[in-house]
Design a protein around this motif. Structure first.
Motif, PDB file in Angstrom:
ATOM      1  N   SER A  87      36.001  36.370  94.846  1.00  0.00           N
ATOM      2  CA  SER A  87      35.111  36.021  95.954  1.00  0.00           C
ATOM      3  C   SER A  87      35.807  36.115  97.311  1.00  0.00           C
ATOM      4  N   ARG A  88      37.138  36.122  97.327  1.00  0.00           N
ATOM      5  CA  ARG A  88      37.879  36.149  98.591  1.00  0.00           C
ATOM      6  C   ARG A  88      37.951  37.547  99.186  1.00  0.00           C
ATOM      7  N   ASP A 143      40.915  35.526  92.536  1.00  0.00           N
ATOM      8  CA  ASP A 143      39.649  35.023  93.076  1.00  0.00           C
ATOM      9  C   ASP A 143      38.892  36.179  93.714  1.00  0.00           C
TER      10      ASP A 143
END
Length: 203
Positions: A74-75, A72
């Motif tokens: 976006s993390r 992920d």
């Protein structure tokens, strides 16, 4: 000796209170994550681990950059994060829960609701209730990781760090204190029960 093949289990939870605990939280979030990894045969349940070793393992993990969510983007990457300090109230709540899990042969962030769930008074306790009941009040944020079946500190840390939710709890810069407890019950399903309780106090 623990002679059955069992899943090694993990759960994590986070709770952030935005109000003084005496007023009760009205805006909060709770996140849980669970996963299982391969079982291990013929467990030798003679583990010894002390407070300093537990704290050192966590702070070693926090001392480097770590991508807790590799799938992920976006993390983002977390860390290095500031050192955590041992807190006896968080340890007491961790010990209560590990003991409850081991003696009641259950596995959850909720207490068993049995005589071993001291905070619950006959109903399943919630992890932040146990933390407060053991003296850690006026907090800003608290979290909990649990695991079952790991035979060594290295094994449980490796499992937690490989799991996104648990890794995020360990690496969170929002926490300043931690308490960790291991309880062994050879006749139970998982044999070993680990609880990490994290917290930070209001300034």
């Amino acid at each position: 000796m623990f002679n059955t093949i069992s899943k090694i289990k993990l759960l994590s939870a986070i709770f952030t209170s935005l109000l003084i605990i005496g007023c009760g939280p009205t805006n909060n979030s709770v996140t849980t994550n669970s996963s299982a990894i391969a079982g291990v045969e013929d467990r030798q349940l003679d583990i010894t681990v002390n407070q300093q070793e537990l704290l050192d393992a966590i702070n070693k993990a926090r001392s480097v950059q770590r991508d807790c969510y590799p799938n992920d983007d976006s993390r983002g990457v977390v860390g290095p994060s500031p050192r955590l300090y041992w807190n006896n109230d968080l340890y007491a709540s961790a010990l209560e829960h590990s003991t409850d899990l081991a003696k009641s042969d259950t596995f959850s962030h909720y207490g068993s609701g049995t005589e071993y769930d001291l905070t619950g008074n006959g109903k399943p306790s919630i992890f932040y209730e146990r933390i407060v009941a053991n003296g850690y009040s006026n907090y800003y944020s608290v979290g909990e990781n649990i695991a079952g079946g790991q035979q060594t500190l290295e094994e449980v840390m490796e499992a937690w760090l490989a799991s996104p939710g648990h890794c995020a709890n360990i690496m969170s810069p929002n926490y300043t204190e931690v308490g960790v407890a291991l309880v062994i019950e050879s006749e139970s399903t998982y044999g070993t029960y680990w609880t990490q309780n994290f917290g930070s106090k209001r300034r």
